[in-house]
Design a protein around this motif. Structure first.
Motif, mmCIF file in Angstrom:
data_model
loop_
_atom_site.group_PDB
_atom_site.id
_atom_site.type_symbol
_atom_site.label_atom_id
_atom_site.label_comp_id
_atom_site.label_asym_id
_atom_site.label_seq_id
_atom_site.Cartn_x
_atom_site.Cartn_y
_atom_site.Cartn_z
ATOM 1 N N LEU A 16 0.832 -1.211 0.000
ATOM 2 C CA LEU A 16 0.000 0.000 0.000
ATOM 3 C C LEU A 16 0.864 1.258 0.000
ATOM 4 C CD1 LEU A 16 -2.851 -1.001 2.478
ATOM 5 C CD2 LEU A 16 -3.059 -0.589 0.023
ATOM 6 N N LEU A 17 1.920 1.258 0.784
ATOM 7 C CA LEU A 17 2.821 2.406 0.816
ATOM 8 C C LEU A 17 3.542 2.561 -0.520
ATOM 9 C CD1 LEU A 17 3.950 4.732 2.448
ATOM 10 C CD2 LEU A 17 5.648 3.146 3.412
ATOM 11 N N ALA A 18 3.929 1.466 -1.137
ATOM 12 C CA ALA A 18 4.563 1.528 -2.461
ATOM 13 C C ALA A 18 3.606 2.141 -3.477
ATOM 14 C CB ALA A 18 4.993 0.126 -2.905
ATOM 15 N N ASP A 19 2.351 1.750 -3.428
ATOM 16 C CA ASP A 19 1.348 2.331 -4.333
ATOM 17 C C ASP A 19 1.207 3.834 -4.095
ATOM 18 O OD1 ASP A 19 0.884 -0.147 -5.468
ATOM 19 O OD2 ASP A 19 -0.946 -0.530 -4.310
ATOM 20 N N ARG A 20 1.280 4.237 -2.820
ATOM 21 C CA ARG A 20 1.195 5.665 -2.502
ATOM 22 C C ARG A 20 2.376 6.422 -3.119
ATOM 23 N NH1 ARG A 20 0.373 6.714 3.574
ATOM 24 N NH2 ARG A 20 -1.545 5.628 3.075
ATOM 25 N N PHE A 21 3.585 5.859 -3.000
ATOM 26 C CA PHE A 21 4.753 6.495 -3.604
ATOM 27 C C PHE A 21 4.611 6.583 -5.125
ATOM 28 C CE2 PHE A 21 7.105 5.595 0.387
ATOM 29 C CZ PHE A 21 7.654 6.854 0.582
ATOM 30 N N ASP A 22 4.094 5.531 -5.751
ATOM 31 C CA ASP A 22 3.864 5.574 -7.203
ATOM 32 C C ASP A 22 2.888 6.692 -7.560
ATOM 33 O OD1 ASP A 22 5.599 3.490 -7.867
ATOM 34 O OD2 ASP A 22 4.031 1.955 -7.696
ATOM 35 N N GLY A 23 1.863 6.883 -6.734
ATOM 36 C CA GLY A 23 0.906 7.969 -6.956
ATOM 37 C C GLY A 23 1.546 9.336 -6.813
ATOM 38 N N TYR A 24 2.454 9.469 -5.831
ATOM 39 C CA TYR A 24 3.167 10.737 -5.673
ATOM 40 C C TYR A 24 3.924 11.083 -6.943
ATOM 41 C CZ TYR A 24 2.528 10.219 -0.566
ATOM 42 O OH TYR A 24 2.014 10.082 0.695
ATOM 43 N N VAL A 25 4.571 10.095 -7.538
ATOM 44 C CA VAL A 25 5.338 10.334 -8.763
ATOM 45 C C VAL A 25 4.409 10.835 -9.868
ATOM 46 C CG1 VAL A 25 6.697 9.247 -10.594
ATOM 47 C CG2 VAL A 25 7.165 8.698 -8.206
ATOM 48 N N ARG A 26 3.290 10.167 -10.044
ATOM 49 C CA ARG A 26 2.338 10.591 -11.087
ATOM 50 C C ARG A 26 1.857 12.011 -10.837
ATOM 51 N NH1 ARG A 26 0.805 5.389 -10.328
ATOM 52 N NH2 ARG A 26 -0.953 5.935 -8.988
ATOM 53 N N ASN A 27 1.508 12.320 -9.588
ATOM 54 C CA ASN A 27 0.995 13.651 -9.272
ATOM 55 C C ASN A 27 2.049 14.734 -9.459
ATOM 56 O OD1 ASN A 27 -1.514 12.580 -8.643
ATOM 57 N ND2 ASN A 27 -1.082 12.460 -6.462
ATOM 58 N N LEU A 28 3.261 14.474 -9.018
ATOM 59 C CA LEU A 28 4.338 15.458 -9.182
ATOM 60 C C LEU A 28 4.606 15.729 -10.658
ATOM 61 C CD1 LEU A 28 6.893 14.253 -6.488
ATOM 62 C CD2 LEU A 28 5.727 16.459 -6.521
ATOM 63 N N THR A 29 4.667 14.674 -11.434
ATOM 64 C CA THR A 29 4.938 14.818 -12.864
ATOM 65 C C THR A 29 3.836 15.598 -13.553
ATOM 66 O OG1 THR A 29 6.184 12.759 -12.843
ATOM 67 C CG2 THR A 29 5.429 13.529 -14.976
ATOM 68 N N THR A 30 2.600 15.272 -13.245
ATOM 69 C CA THR A 30 1.464 15.975 -13.845
ATOM 70 C C THR A 30 1.487 17.452 -13.476
ATOM 71 O OG1 THR A 30 0.114 13.977 -13.825
ATOM 72 C CG2 THR A 30 -1.055 16.070 -13.974
ATOM 73 N N PHE A 32 4.019 19.440 -12.592
ATOM 74 C CA PHE A 32 5.071 20.209 -13.248
ATOM 75 C C PHE A 32 4.884 20.278 -14.760
ATOM 76 C CE2 PHE A 32 7.137 20.559 -9.275
ATOM 77 C CZ PHE A 32 7.970 21.658 -9.409
ATOM 78 N N ASP A 33 4.251 19.290 -15.344
ATOM 79 C CA ASP A 33 3.965 19.354 -16.781
ATOM 80 C C ASP A 33 2.942 20.436 -17.092
ATOM 81 O OD1 ASP A 33 5.765 17.363 -17.309
ATOM 82 O OD2 ASP A 33 4.255 15.779 -17.524
ATOM 83 N N GLN A 34 2.110 20.794 -16.115
ATOM 84 C CA GLN A 34 1.064 21.795 -16.330
ATOM 85 C C GLN A 34 1.525 23.220 -16.060
ATOM 86 O OE1 GLN A 34 -2.097 20.386 -13.830
ATOM 87 N NE2 GLN A 34 -2.695 18.789 -15.267
ATOM 88 N N ILE A 35 2.689 23.391 -15.436
ATOM 89 C CA ILE A 35 3.190 24.739 -15.144
ATOM 90 C C ILE A 35 3.879 25.275 -16.386
ATOM 91 C CG2 ILE A 35 4.791 26.127 -13.764
ATOM 92 C CD1 ILE A 35 4.377 24.147 -11.491
ATOM 93 N N LYS A 36 3.269 26.291 -16.982
ATOM 94 C CA LYS A 36 3.815 26.885 -18.199
ATOM 95 C C LYS A 36 3.645 28.399 -18.129
ATOM 96 C CE LYS A 36 2.777 22.917 -21.144
ATOM 97 N NZ LYS A 36 3.430 22.037 -20.278
ATOM 98 N N THR A 37 4.657 29.105 -18.561
ATOM 99 C CA THR A 37 4.552 30.563 -18.642
ATOM 100 C C THR A 37 4.756 31.016 -20.070
ATOM 101 O OG1 THR A 37 6.896 30.859 -18.202
ATOM 102 C CG2 THR A 37 5.419 30.903 -16.305
ATOM 103 N N GLY A 38 4.783 30.073 -20.981
ATOM 104 C CA GLY A 38 5.061 30.387 -22.382
ATOM 105 C C GLY A 38 3.921 31.108 -23.060
ATOM 106 N N SER A 39 3.728 30.774 -24.294
ATOM 107 C CA SER A 39 2.761 31.518 -25.103
ATOM 108 C C SER A 39 1.344 30.964 -24.971
ATOM 109 C CB SER A 39 3.186 31.489 -26.568
ATOM 110 O OG SER A 39 3.252 30.167 -27.032
ATOM 111 N N VAL A 40 0.405 31.877 -25.185
ATOM 112 C CA VAL A 40 -1.009 31.530 -25.249
ATOM 113 C C VAL A 40 -1.487 31.985 -26.621
ATOM 114 C CG1 VAL A 40 -3.285 31.953 -24.244
ATOM 115 C CG2 VAL A 40 -1.270 31.850 -22.758
ATOM 116 N N HIS A 41 -1.969 31.060 -27.417
ATOM 117 C CA HIS A 41 -2.417 31.368 -28.780
ATOM 118 C C HIS A 41 -1.294 32.032 -29.591
ATOM 119 C CE1 HIS A 41 -6.354 30.240 -27.426
ATOM 120 N NE2 HIS A 41 -6.365 31.221 -26.520
ATOM 121 N N GLY A 42 -0.065 31.557 -29.392
ATOM 122 C CA GLY A 42 1.058 32.037 -30.189
ATOM 123 C C GLY A 42 1.722 33.308 -29.690
ATOM 124 N N GLU A 43 1.204 33.934 -28.661
ATOM 125 C CA GLU A 43 1.802 35.163 -28.139
ATOM 126 C C GLU A 43 2.202 34.957 -26.679
ATOM 127 O OE1 GLU A 43 -0.429 38.720 -28.737
ATOM 128 O OE2 GLU A 43 -1.323 37.960 -30.583
#
Length: 97
Positions: A16-30, A32-43
């Protein structure tokens, strides 16, 4: 509680604890993948020194997060291996009865 039952209980807890750690990895990755300061609609939507500092901090934190995620993966593998070993020990008790 018998020794065999205790071994199986510990194995379940480790899995159960191993599954929790696997979930942490998925959540952390998701996250940081969503943090973006780049362009919106090309600008560029956000520019200037504050945006540059934020981008720099995200890159630095991403590196930290990658190390943390790897440590979570290692911990999960170790916990699963330990749980397997406990289950093997429990089988020995079962076979000796």
């Amino acid at each position: 509680m018998s020794e065999r039952a205790e071994l199986l209980r510990l194995a379940d807890e480790k899995e159960l604890l191993a599954d929790r750690f696997d979930g942490y990895v998925r959540n952390l990755t998701t996250l940081f993948d969503q943090i973006k300061t780049g362009s919106v609609h090309g600008e560029r939507a956000w520019t200037g020194p504050a945006a540059q500092r934020f981008d720099h901090d995200v890159v630095r934190r991403r590196s930290d997060m990658d190390r943390l995620a790897e440590q979570c993966r290692i911990a999960a593998r170790n916990l699963k291996r330990s749980a397997l070993h406990l289950r093997e020990q429990a089988r020995l008790f079962e076979n000796s009865s």
